[in-house]
Motif scaffolding. Structure first.
Motif, PDB file in Angstrom:
ATOM      1  N   GLY A   1      -7.376  10.701   0.605  1.00 36.49           N
ATOM      2  CA  GLY A   1      -8.133   9.483   0.878  1.00 36.49           C
ATOM      3  C   GLY A   1      -8.798   8.812  -0.290  1.00 36.49           C
ATOM      4  O   GLY A   1      -9.704   7.996  -0.098  1.00 36.49           O
ATOM      5  N   GLN A   2      -8.353   9.090  -1.516  1.00 39.18           N
ATOM      6  CA  GLN A   2      -8.873   8.377  -2.676  1.00 39.18           C
ATOM      7  C   GLN A   2      -8.018   7.139  -2.933  1.00 39.18           C
ATOM      8  O   GLN A   2      -6.787   7.231  -2.997  1.00 39.18           O
ATOM      9  N   LEU A   3      -8.669   5.983  -3.057  1.00 40.48           N
ATOM     10  CA  LEU A   3      -7.948   4.744  -3.312  1.00 40.48           C
ATOM     11  C   LEU A   3      -7.897   4.478  -4.814  1.00 40.48           C
ATOM     12  O   LEU A   3      -8.911   4.510  -5.500  1.00 40.48           O
TER      13      LEU A   3
ATOM     14  N   CYS B   1       0.544  -7.341 -10.520  1.00 42.99           N
ATOM     15  CA  CYS B   1       0.535  -6.172  -9.636  1.00 42.99           C
ATOM     16  C   CYS B   1      -0.157  -6.504  -8.317  1.00 42.99           C
ATOM     17  O   CYS B   1      -1.276  -7.018  -8.296  1.00 42.99           O
ATOM     18  N   THR B   2       0.509  -6.191  -7.212  1.00 44.08           N
ATOM     19  CA  THR B   2      -0.042  -6.482  -5.889  1.00 44.08           C
ATOM     20  C   THR B   2      -0.133  -5.229  -5.028  1.00 44.08           C
ATOM     21  O   THR B   2      -0.114  -5.306  -3.809  1.00 44.08           O
ATOM     22  N   ARG B   3      -0.245  -4.044  -5.667  1.00 42.86           N
ATOM     23  CA  ARG B   3      -0.216  -2.814  -4.897  1.00 42.86           C
ATOM     24  C   ARG B   3      -1.446  -1.951  -5.137  1.00 42.86           C
ATOM     25  O   ARG B   3      -2.099  -2.020  -6.177  1.00 42.86           O
ATOM     26  N   ALA B   4      -1.733  -1.146  -4.150  1.00 36.74           N
ATOM     27  CA  ALA B   4      -2.791  -0.144  -4.251  1.00 36.74           C
ATOM     28  C   ALA B   4      -2.203   1.184  -3.778  1.00 36.74           C
ATOM     29  O   ALA B   4      -1.197   1.223  -3.074  1.00 36.74           O
ATOM     30  N   ARG B   5      -2.867   2.282  -4.154  1.00 30.72           N
ATOM     31  CA  ARG B   5      -2.364   3.609  -3.836  1.00 30.72           C
ATOM     32  C   ARG B   5      -3.459   4.445  -3.182  1.00 30.72           C
ATOM     33  O   ARG B   5      -4.604   4.424  -3.631  1.00 30.72           O
TER      34      ARG B   5
ATOM     35  N   LEU C   1       0.850  -1.191   0.000  1.00 33.19           N
ATOM     36  CA  LEU C   1       0.000   0.000   0.000  1.00 33.19           C
ATOM     37  C   LEU C   1       0.883   1.237   0.000  1.00 33.19           C
ATOM     38  O   LEU C   1       1.730   1.408   0.883  1.00 33.19           O
ATOM     39  N   ARG C   2       0.688   2.092  -0.978  1.00 34.49           N
ATOM     40  CA  ARG C   2       1.453   3.329  -1.087  1.00 34.49           C
ATOM     41  C   ARG C   2       0.551   4.494  -0.682  1.00 34.49           C
ATOM     42  O   ARG C   2      -0.505   4.705  -1.277  1.00 34.49           O
ATOM     43  N   ILE C   3       0.978   5.226   0.320  1.00 30.33           N
ATOM     44  CA  ILE C   3       0.152   6.276   0.905  1.00 30.33           C
ATOM     45  C   ILE C   3       0.801   7.626   0.676  1.00 30.33           C
ATOM     46  O   ILE C   3       1.899   7.897   1.171  1.00 30.33           O
TER      47      ILE C   3
END
Length: 337
Positions: free
Chosen positions: A273-275, A264-268, A16-18
């Motif tokens: 706060g938008q995913l 791909c195993t990532r989310a941003r 997870l990239r924040i």
């Protein structure tokens, strides 16, 4: 991790990239272009940013999904006040094994030690040139390389492993491929070259700006022979190589010429706060609204399951095939890279 969450995911979600802030002290030509981010550009007010409490609440939920890696990005994440406090709190979340920060390194001189003490595992440093003249052009502010190199040294002194990421854009900084490889070869840092990705509304990649992976590797190999390495883990985006003489390692991220959407195993998560489930998505899912509307943890979990299992995005593959892309450009500084 709760079994029912893992069982319903399908494709793993590990990273997870924040984005913790949309502001930056640089104005890089591909990340924060001057024609958009001029002196009057209105960045997000503080009350629109996710609070640390909100970020931690989401990290705990994502950890149940199997997320093990958290990368804090921006903008320039070291511009967010008390970032070490956030890192310390993330470190306490069960299941999180790796915390990284992506930075241009300028503020590391003051912050590297306290970030390490807070629990930071490593830093990813964005650096697109090693020679002053080129570097000043790429950062958009005329900043010389010395402050960045001091920040890198501070990270080393603090005991933080370092990955240096160079986005290679034809006509801008391809002359820096060999100088960068020479400089970082014996430092113990991992240098990664990234094919320039045009994040925007086009029907295909603009290959005129892309220096392909093969050309990057061939150029370095001719002077400093390379040996390919196996991936460290499933979903690793960089093709890895070590120098034949045993000194140093490089990687190349080839999301233009060799798309890796299927693994791909990532989310941003954007600063407000938008995913986003893809770097090239046109819109996100508003998790801030969920948090501020008092959704329960179970409701947020079910919402995230629906998002992740329903994803069909493969933008790099689609663009390579010339398929029309959706509109509404998402800037790199907003989504966090």
């Amino acid at each position: 991790m709760e079994p029912y969450v893992a069982d319903q995911l399908g494709r793993p979600l590990k990273d997870l990239r924040i984005s913790v802030i949309d502001q930056c002290n640089f104005r890089c030509t591909y990340c924060m272009p001057a024609e958009i981010f001029g002196p009057d550009y209105a960045f997000l007010p503080e009350d629109q940013l996710l609070s640390f409490d909100e970020i931690i609440r989401l990290v705990k939920v994502f950890a149940k999904f199997g997320v093990e890696k958290i990368r804090l990005t921006g903008g320039e994440p070291l511009m967010r006040k008390n970032l070490d406090d956030l890192i310390r709190r993330i470190r306490e979340v069960d299941g999180i094994k790796d915390i990284a920060v992506t930075t241009n390194a300028v503020f590391l001189v003051r912050q590297a030690k306290k970030l390490k003490e807070a629990g930071l595992d490593r830093v990813n440093i964005s650096l697109d040139a090693i020679e002053d003249e080129v570097f000043q052009e790429t950062n958009g502010r005329g900043v010389k390389i010395k402050p960045v190199l001091k920040g890198i040294e501070a990270a080393r002194d603090a005991g933080l492993p370092i990955k240096v990421n160079m986005v290679v854009k034809k006509g801008m900084n391809e002359s820096q491929i060999l100088p960068m490889a020479r400089y970082f070869k014996d430092t113990g840092d991992t240098l990664r070259f990234i094919e320039f990705m045009e994040v925007g509304n086009h029907n295909g990649w603009n290959m005129d700006a892309v220096v392909p992976k093969k050309k990057i590797i061939d150029q370095i190999h001719e002077e400093m022979p390379l040996i390919p390495l196996d991936a460290n883990y499933y979903g690793e985006v960089a093709s890895r190589y070590r120098y034949k003489d045993g000194e140093g390692e490089i990687g190349v991220i080839s999301s233009v010429t060799e798309a890796f959407c299927s693994s791909c195993t990532r989310a941003r998560l954007s600063a407000d706060g938008q995913l986003f489930t893809c770097l090239f998505a046109s819109s996100g899912y508003d998790l801030r609204e969920c948090l501020r509307s008092d959704y329960s943890e179970e409701q947020i979990t079910e919402y995230l399951i629906a998002i992740w299992t329903g994803r069909s995005d493969q933008y790099s593959i689609d663009r390579a095939k010339g398929k029309p892309m959706k509109e509404n450009k998402i800037e790199m500084s907003y989504i966090g890279g």
